[in-house]
Design a protein around this motif. Structure first.
Motif, short mmCIF file in Angstrom:
data_model
loop_
_atom_site.label_atom_id
_atom_site.label_comp_id
_atom_site.label_asym_id
_atom_site.label_seq_id
_atom_site.Cartn_x
_atom_site.Cartn_y
_atom_site.Cartn_z
N LYS A 184 -1.97 -4.82 1.28
CA LYS A 184 -3.03 -5.42 0.89
C LYS A 184 -3.22 -6.81 0.38
O LYS A 184 -2.30 -7.35 -0.30
CB LYS A 184 -3.67 -4.43 -0.34
N LEU A 185 -4.09 -7.49 1.27
CA LEU A 185 -4.37 -9.02 0.95
C LEU A 185 -5.51 -9.04 0.03
O LEU A 185 -6.56 -8.65 0.49
CB LEU A 185 -4.52 -9.66 2.21
N ASP A 186 -5.20 -10.11 -0.86
CA ASP A 186 -6.52 -10.66 -1.65
C ASP A 186 -6.69 -11.84 -1.09
O ASP A 186 -5.93 -12.82 -1.39
CB ASP A 186 -5.92 -10.52 -3.12
N VAL A 187 -7.68 -12.16 -0.47
CA VAL A 187 -8.09 -13.21 0.19
C VAL A 187 -9.44 -13.97 -0.48
O VAL A 187 -10.43 -13.51 -0.58
CB VAL A 187 -8.42 -13.07 1.68
N ASP A 188 -9.23 -15.23 -0.72
CA ASP A 188 -9.98 -16.19 -1.28
C ASP A 188 -10.95 -16.77 -0.21
O ASP A 188 -10.45 -17.84 0.79
CB ASP A 188 -9.64 -17.20 -2.21
N PHE A 189 -12.07 -16.93 -0.11
CA PHE A 189 -13.16 -17.32 0.99
C PHE A 189 -13.87 -18.70 0.09
O PHE A 189 -15.06 -18.80 0.79
CB PHE A 189 -14.03 -16.36 1.72
N GLY A 190 -13.70 -19.07 -0.81
CA GLY A 190 -14.42 -19.97 -1.50
C GLY A 190 -15.45 -19.39 -2.32
O GLY A 190 -15.22 -19.11 -3.52
N GLY A 191 -16.49 -18.98 -1.81
CA GLY A 191 -17.84 -18.10 -2.64
C GLY A 191 -17.59 -16.68 -2.78
O GLY A 191 -18.32 -16.07 -3.38
N PHE A 192 -16.43 -16.30 -2.26
CA PHE A 192 -16.20 -14.45 -2.39
C PHE A 192 -14.77 -14.43 -1.99
O PHE A 192 -14.14 -15.05 -1.54
CB PHE A 192 -17.29 -14.14 -1.37
N THR A 193 -14.38 -13.15 -2.47
CA THR A 193 -13.17 -12.80 -2.06
C THR A 193 -13.18 -11.35 -1.38
O THR A 193 -14.39 -10.90 -1.36
CB THR A 193 -12.13 -12.47 -3.14
N ARG A 194 -12.16 -11.12 -0.65
CA ARG A 194 -12.12 -9.66 0.01
C ARG A 194 -10.82 -9.03 -0.05
O ARG A 194 -9.77 -10.09 -0.10
CB ARG A 194 -12.49 -9.90 1.72
N VAL A 213 0.99 -1.17 0.02
CA VAL A 213 -0.07 0.16 0.03
C VAL A 213 0.96 1.16 0.08
O VAL A 213 1.49 1.51 1.06
CB VAL A 213 -0.90 0.11 1.00
N ALA A 214 0.95 1.74 -1.14
CA ALA A 214 1.76 3.05 -1.30
C ALA A 214 1.85 4.13 -0.44
O ALA A 214 2.82 4.70 0.04
CB ALA A 214 1.77 3.47 -2.83
N GLU A 264 -7.25 3.11 0.67
CA GLU A 264 -7.74 1.87 0.43
C GLU A 264 -8.89 1.22 1.09
O GLU A 264 -8.93 1.74 2.29
CB GLU A 264 -6.64 0.70 0.38
N LEU A 265 -9.77 0.44 0.66
CA LEU A 265 -10.95 -0.09 1.32
C LEU A 265 -10.38 -1.43 1.95
O LEU A 265 -10.01 -2.41 1.21
CB LEU A 265 -12.12 -0.27 0.49
N SER A 266 -10.68 -1.74 3.29
CA SER A 266 -10.52 -3.10 3.99
C SER A 266 -11.83 -3.40 4.26
O SER A 266 -12.72 -3.01 4.88
CB SER A 266 -9.67 -2.93 4.95
N ALA A 280 -5.56 -18.61 6.65
CA ALA A 280 -5.52 -17.80 7.91
C ALA A 280 -6.82 -17.75 8.18
O ALA A 280 -7.93 -17.94 7.53
CB ALA A 280 -4.86 -16.67 7.98
N LEU A 281 -7.04 -17.21 9.65
CA LEU A 281 -8.58 -16.92 10.00
C LEU A 281 -8.76 -15.30 9.86
O LEU A 281 -7.73 -14.53 10.07
CB LEU A 281 -8.69 -17.42 11.49
N PHE A 282 -10.05 -15.08 9.47
CA PHE A 282 -10.39 -13.80 9.22
C PHE A 282 -11.54 -13.24 9.90
O PHE A 282 -12.45 -14.23 9.80
CB PHE A 282 -10.42 -13.22 7.70
N ILE A 283 -11.94 -12.04 10.24
CA ILE A 283 -13.31 -11.53 10.40
C ILE A 283 -13.71 -11.06 9.11
O ILE A 283 -13.16 -10.14 8.50
CB ILE A 283 -13.48 -10.63 11.50
N VAL A 284 -14.93 -11.56 8.66
CA VAL A 284 -15.48 -11.12 7.34
C VAL A 284 -16.78 -10.33 7.58
O VAL A 284 -17.28 -9.65 6.44
CB VAL A 284 -15.70 -12.36 6.43
N ASN A 285 -17.32 -10.01 8.63
CA ASN A 285 -18.41 -9.13 8.63
C ASN A 285 -18.11 -7.77 9.33
O ASN A 285 -18.98 -7.08 10.11
CB ASN A 285 -19.45 -9.95 9.31
N LEU A 286 -16.92 -7.30 9.52
CA LEU A 286 -16.60 -5.95 10.13
C LEU A 286 -17.30 -5.07 8.89
O LEU A 286 -17.07 -5.20 7.63
CB LEU A 286 -15.14 -5.48 10.24
N GLU A 287 -17.58 -3.82 9.56
CA GLU A 287 -17.84 -2.68 8.34
C GLU A 287 -16.61 -2.48 7.54
O GLU A 287 -15.64 -2.25 8.25
CB GLU A 287 -18.41 -1.37 9.11
#
Length: 126
Positions: free
Chosen positions: A48-58, A40-41, A93-95, A79-86
């Motif tokens: 910035k991580l591009d993460v694959d969660f099977g049916g979606f990416t974040r 992230v410049a 950049e948007l996380s 790895a483990l991630f929280i996927v329902n944070l605002e």
């Protein structure tokens, strides 16, 4: 220079206040595979991580610069991630979530919180 995680925590941190199971049930923790790690410049800490969660990416921003000699070493790892944070804007950049790591709060070099063996991406914890 990056310190190794062999440091001992001299004192155990106090346990946080009790919460109800209803609060725990609101947190969506999932396993994802880190596909790419990009700089992230506009930040001295963030990648910035591009993460694959099977049916979606974040896209998930993490403060990994300076914690690892090469942040790209986590590419391909689950790895483990929280996927329902605002979603939150950081350094322009948007996380869309949060990486669980182990050690940061205790001031040791963080490591990924990972499943003990591969599981399908998107698998829920809890």
């Amino acid at each position: 220079m990056i310190k190794h995680n062999m440091e001992m925590i001299k004192m155990t941190a106090p346990v946080k206040a009790n919460i109800g199971i209803d609060i725990v049930d609101q947190i969506d923790i999932r396993v994802g595979t880190i596909r790419t790690v990009e700089d992230v410049a506009n930040s001295k800490k963030l990648v910035k991580l591009d993460v694959d969660f099977g049916g979606f990416t974040r896209t998930i921003l993490v403060g990994m610069k300076g914690e690892r000699e090469d942040p790209k070493e986590v590419e391909g790892k689950q790895a483990l991630f929280i996927v329902n944070l605002e979603p939150r804007k950081m350094a322009g950049e948007l996380s869309e979530g949060m990486l669980f790591d182990i050690g940061y709060a205790d001031k040791i070099t963080p490591v990924l919180a990972q499943p003990e063996k591969p599981v399908p991406d998107g698998t829920r914890a809890g």
